[in-house]
Design a protein around this motif. Structure first.
Motif, PDB file in Angstrom:
ATOM      1  N   GLY A  98       0.821  -1.210   0.000  1.00 45.38           N
ATOM      2  CA  GLY A  98       0.000   0.000   0.000  1.00 45.38           C
ATOM      3  C   GLY A  98       0.853   1.258   0.000  1.00 45.38           C
ATOM      4  O   GLY A  98       0.572   2.213  -0.737  1.00 45.38           O
ATOM      5  N   ALA A  99       1.906   1.258   0.797  1.00 44.36           N
ATOM      6  CA  ALA A  99       2.808   2.422   0.842  1.00 44.36           C
ATOM      7  C   ALA A  99       3.498   2.624  -0.499  1.00 44.36           C
ATOM      8  O   ALA A  99       3.628   3.759  -0.984  1.00 44.36           O
ATOM      9  N   ARG A 100       3.924   1.538  -1.109  1.00 44.99           N
ATOM     10  CA  ARG A 100       4.578   1.644  -2.422  1.00 44.99           C
ATOM     11  C   ARG A 100       3.622   2.228  -3.461  1.00 44.99           C
ATOM     12  O   ARG A 100       4.026   3.041  -4.291  1.00 44.99           O
ATOM     13  N   GLN A 101       2.371   1.853  -3.410  1.00 45.73           N
ATOM     14  CA  GLN A 101       1.397   2.405  -4.350  1.00 45.73           C
ATOM     15  C   GLN A 101       1.210   3.906  -4.138  1.00 45.73           C
ATOM     16  O   GLN A 101       1.094   4.658  -5.103  1.00 45.73           O
ATOM     17  N   PHE A 102       1.195   4.335  -2.898  1.00 48.44           N
ATOM     18  CA  PHE A 102       1.133   5.769  -2.625  1.00 48.44           C
ATOM     19  C   PHE A 102       2.330   6.490  -3.251  1.00 48.44           C
ATOM     20  O   PHE A 102       2.178   7.536  -3.880  1.00 48.44           O
ATOM     21  N   ILE A 103       3.518   5.926  -3.070  1.00 48.36           N
ATOM     22  CA  ILE A 103       4.731   6.549  -3.591  1.00 48.36           C
ATOM     23  C   ILE A 103       4.702   6.598  -5.114  1.00 48.36           C
ATOM     24  O   ILE A 103       5.032   7.616  -5.720  1.00 48.36           O
ATOM     25  N   LYS A 104       4.311   5.510  -5.735  1.00 49.87           N
ATOM     26  CA  LYS A 104       4.363   5.408  -7.190  1.00 49.87           C
ATOM     27  C   LYS A 104       3.216   6.158  -7.886  1.00 49.87           C
ATOM     28  O   LYS A 104       3.392   6.647  -8.996  1.00 49.87           O
ATOM     29  N   LYS A 105       2.048   6.251  -7.269  1.00 48.48           N
ATOM     30  CA  LYS A 105       0.862   6.724  -7.981  1.00 48.48           C
ATOM     31  C   LYS A 105       0.285   8.043  -7.471  1.00 48.48           C
ATOM     32  O   LYS A 105      -0.703   8.521  -8.013  1.00 48.48           O
ATOM     33  N   THR A 106       0.881   8.627  -6.428  1.00 47.82           N
ATOM     34  CA  THR A 106       0.379   9.897  -5.905  1.00 47.82           C
ATOM     35  C   THR A 106       1.553  10.855  -5.696  1.00 47.82           C
ATOM     36  O   THR A 106       2.717  10.469  -5.852  1.00 47.82           O
ATOM     37  N   ASP A 107       1.229  12.065  -5.311  1.00 43.14           N
ATOM     38  CA  ASP A 107       2.269  13.060  -5.043  1.00 43.14           C
ATOM     39  C   ASP A 107       2.415  13.352  -3.553  1.00 43.14           C
ATOM     40  O   ASP A 107       2.779  14.455  -3.159  1.00 43.14           O
ATOM     41  N   VAL A 159       7.040  -6.677   7.574  1.00 39.01           N
ATOM     42  CA  VAL A 159       6.592  -5.287   7.437  1.00 39.01           C
ATOM     43  C   VAL A 159       7.704  -4.319   7.844  1.00 39.01           C
ATOM     44  O   VAL A 159       7.876  -3.266   7.215  1.00 39.01           O
ATOM     45  N   THR A 160       8.490  -4.673   8.839  1.00 40.87           N
ATOM     46  CA  THR A 160       9.607  -3.813   9.248  1.00 40.87           C
ATOM     47  C   THR A 160      10.638  -3.701   8.126  1.00 40.87           C
ATOM     48  O   THR A 160      11.065  -2.602   7.766  1.00 40.87           O
ATOM     49  N   GLN A 161      11.031  -4.821   7.567  1.00 41.00           N
ATOM     50  CA  GLN A 161      12.005  -4.797   6.472  1.00 41.00           C
ATOM     51  C   GLN A 161      11.430  -4.112   5.238  1.00 41.00           C
ATOM     52  O   GLN A 161      12.129  -3.370   4.545  1.00 41.00           O
ATOM     53  N   GLY A 162      10.156  -4.345   4.956  1.00 38.92           N
ATOM     54  CA  GLY A 162       9.525  -3.728   3.796  1.00 38.92           C
ATOM     55  C   GLY A 162       9.488  -2.215   3.900  1.00 38.92           C
ATOM     56  O   GLY A 162       9.811  -1.501   2.934  1.00 38.92           O
ATOM     57  N   ILE A 163       9.109  -1.697   5.055  1.00 39.04           N
ATOM     58  CA  ILE A 163       9.062  -0.251   5.242  1.00 39.04           C
ATOM     59  C   ILE A 163      10.467   0.341   5.184  1.00 39.04           C
ATOM     60  O   ILE A 163      10.680   1.383   4.557  1.00 39.04           O
ATOM     61  N   THR A 164      11.426  -0.328   5.785  1.00 36.49           N
ATOM     62  CA  THR A 164      12.815   0.141   5.708  1.00 36.49           C
ATOM     63  C   THR A 164      13.281   0.189   4.254  1.00 36.49           C
ATOM     64  O   THR A 164      13.886   1.174   3.812  1.00 36.49           O
ATOM     65  N   HIS A 165      12.979  -0.853   3.496  1.00 35.83           N
ATOM     66  CA  HIS A 165      13.365  -0.908   2.078  1.00 35.83           C
ATOM     67  C   HIS A 165      12.753   0.251   1.297  1.00 35.83           C
ATOM     68  O   HIS A 165      13.431   0.877   0.470  1.00 35.83           O
ATOM     69  N   LEU A 166      11.481   0.552   1.526  1.00 34.68           N
ATOM     70  CA  LEU A 166      10.838   1.660   0.817  1.00 34.68           C
ATOM     71  C   LEU A 166      11.506   2.991   1.142  1.00 34.68           C
ATOM     72  O   LEU A 166      11.688   3.832   0.256  1.00 34.68           O
ATOM     73  N   ASN A 167      11.875   3.193   2.396  1.00 34.60           N
ATOM     74  CA  ASN A 167      12.566   4.426   2.777  1.00 34.60           C
ATOM     75  C   ASN A 167      13.879   4.586   2.020  1.00 34.60           C
ATOM     76  O   ASN A 167      14.189   5.659   1.517  1.00 34.60           O
ATOM     77  N   VAL A 168      14.622   3.514   1.938  1.00 33.83           N
ATOM     78  CA  VAL A 168      15.920   3.553   1.275  1.00 33.83           C
ATOM     79  C   VAL A 168      15.755   3.686  -0.241  1.00 33.83           C
ATOM     80  O   VAL A 168      16.420   4.502  -0.884  1.00 33.83           O
ATOM     81  N   LYS A 169      14.866   2.913  -0.820  1.00 33.52           N
ATOM     82  CA  LYS A 169      14.715   2.886  -2.272  1.00 33.52           C
ATOM     83  C   LYS A 169      14.163   4.188  -2.842  1.00 33.52           C
ATOM     84  O   LYS A 169      14.625   4.657  -3.884  1.00 33.52           O
ATOM     85  N   TYR A 170      13.162   4.761  -2.180  1.00 32.26           N
ATOM     86  CA  TYR A 170      12.471   5.899  -2.777  1.00 32.26           C
ATOM     87  C   TYR A 170      12.828   7.254  -2.166  1.00 32.26           C
ATOM     88  O   TYR A 170      12.474   8.288  -2.723  1.00 32.26           O
ATOM     89  N   GLY A 171      13.510   7.277  -1.048  1.00 25.56           N
ATOM     90  CA  GLY A 171      13.897   8.550  -0.453  1.00 25.56           C
ATOM     91  C   GLY A 171      12.718   9.386   0.012  1.00 25.56           C
ATOM     92  O   GLY A 171      12.836  10.593   0.194  1.00 25.56           O
ATOM     93  N   LYS A 172      11.594   8.763   0.181  1.00 26.84           N
ATOM     94  CA  LYS A 172      10.388   9.440   0.660  1.00 26.84           C
ATOM     95  C   LYS A 172      10.057   8.819   2.007  1.00 26.84           C
ATOM     96  O   LYS A 172      10.085   7.588   2.140  1.00 26.84           O
ATOM     97  N   PRO A 173       9.739   9.626   3.001  1.00 27.89           N
ATOM     98  CA  PRO A 173       9.472   9.049   4.321  1.00 27.89           C
ATOM     99  C   PRO A 173       8.281   8.090   4.320  1.00 27.89           C
ATOM    100  O   PRO A 173       7.187   8.433   3.875  1.00 27.89           O
ATOM    101  N   VAL A 174       8.552   6.895   4.797  1.00 25.69           N
ATOM    102  CA  VAL A 174       7.513   5.889   5.023  1.00 25.69           C
ATOM    103  C   VAL A 174       7.606   5.568   6.509  1.00 25.69           C
ATOM    104  O   VAL A 174       8.612   5.051   6.977  1.00 25.69           O
ATOM    105  N   ILE A 175       6.571   5.907   7.234  1.00 27.36           N
ATOM    106  CA  ILE A 175       6.614   5.892   8.692  1.00 27.36           C
ATOM    107  C   ILE A 175       6.029   4.602   9.244  1.00 27.36           C
ATOM    108  O   ILE A 175       4.942   4.174   8.865  1.00 27.36           O
TER     109      ILE A 175
END
Length: 165
Positions: A71-80, A105-121
């Motif tokens: 869900g977080a990845r979809q927000f990053i990819k499809k919204t501003d 979920v912990t590793q997934g959220i950490t990965h999104l933070n690193v990959k996209y440079g957008k805060p995922v809390i």
């Protein structure tokens, strides 16, 4: 710091930048709905209290905490949105399922933070029992949703500040 030493809803408002020009995604697990609804309400109310416009807060639901990463990845990819807040609750049971979900979920959220440079809390409660979850979703230890919202605001502000340098 252990939650029993700090109320999750306590923060110094003078240390929180205005969220007036920020846009947030909140992805909420449907599993443990009483708890996750309270977390979402806490996060949303705190964002608005700190200046976010209601129309700049987008909420989406996913079946469980494991799906928060997608869900977080979809927000990053499809919204501003400027940041994504992930809210969920995993209560320990009698099987190792708890460990697998929490680790994933912990590793997934950490990965999104690193990959996209957008805060995922990470606003996911990982508790031993239902009472601990209640205590952290608006109960005696405050609301993890409040804490996640403040974290999101501060991380977006950091990104803006560093971009200006």
């Amino acid at each position: 710091m252990a939650t029993n030493l700090k109320n999750l809803s306590d923060y110094d408002p003078t240390q929180v930048p205005s969220a007036e020009k920020m846009k947030f995604g909140i992805v909420v697990s449907e599993w443990n709905p009483v708890i996750t609804a309270a977390l979402m309400q806490g996060a949303r109310d705190t964002l608005i209290k700190e200046g976010a416009k209601p129309e700049n807060i987008i909420v989406a639901h996913v079946p469980g905490s494991f799906e928060l990463t997608h869900g977080a990845r979809q927000f990053i990819k499809k919204t501003d949105v400027d940041a994504v807040i992930c809210l969920g609750c995993v209560v320990k049971g009698d099987t190792p399922h708890f460990d697998f979900v929490c680790q994933g979920v912990t590793q997934g959220i950490t990965h999104l933070n690193v990959k996209y440079g957008k805060p995922v809390i990470f606003g996911v409660l990982t508790t031993d029992n239902q009472q601990q979850a209640i205590d952290r979703a608006g109960g005696k230890h405050g609301n993890k949703g409040d804490e996640a919202a403040i974290t999101a605001i501060k991380m977006v502000s950091l990104n803006i500040e560093l971009k200006e340098k």
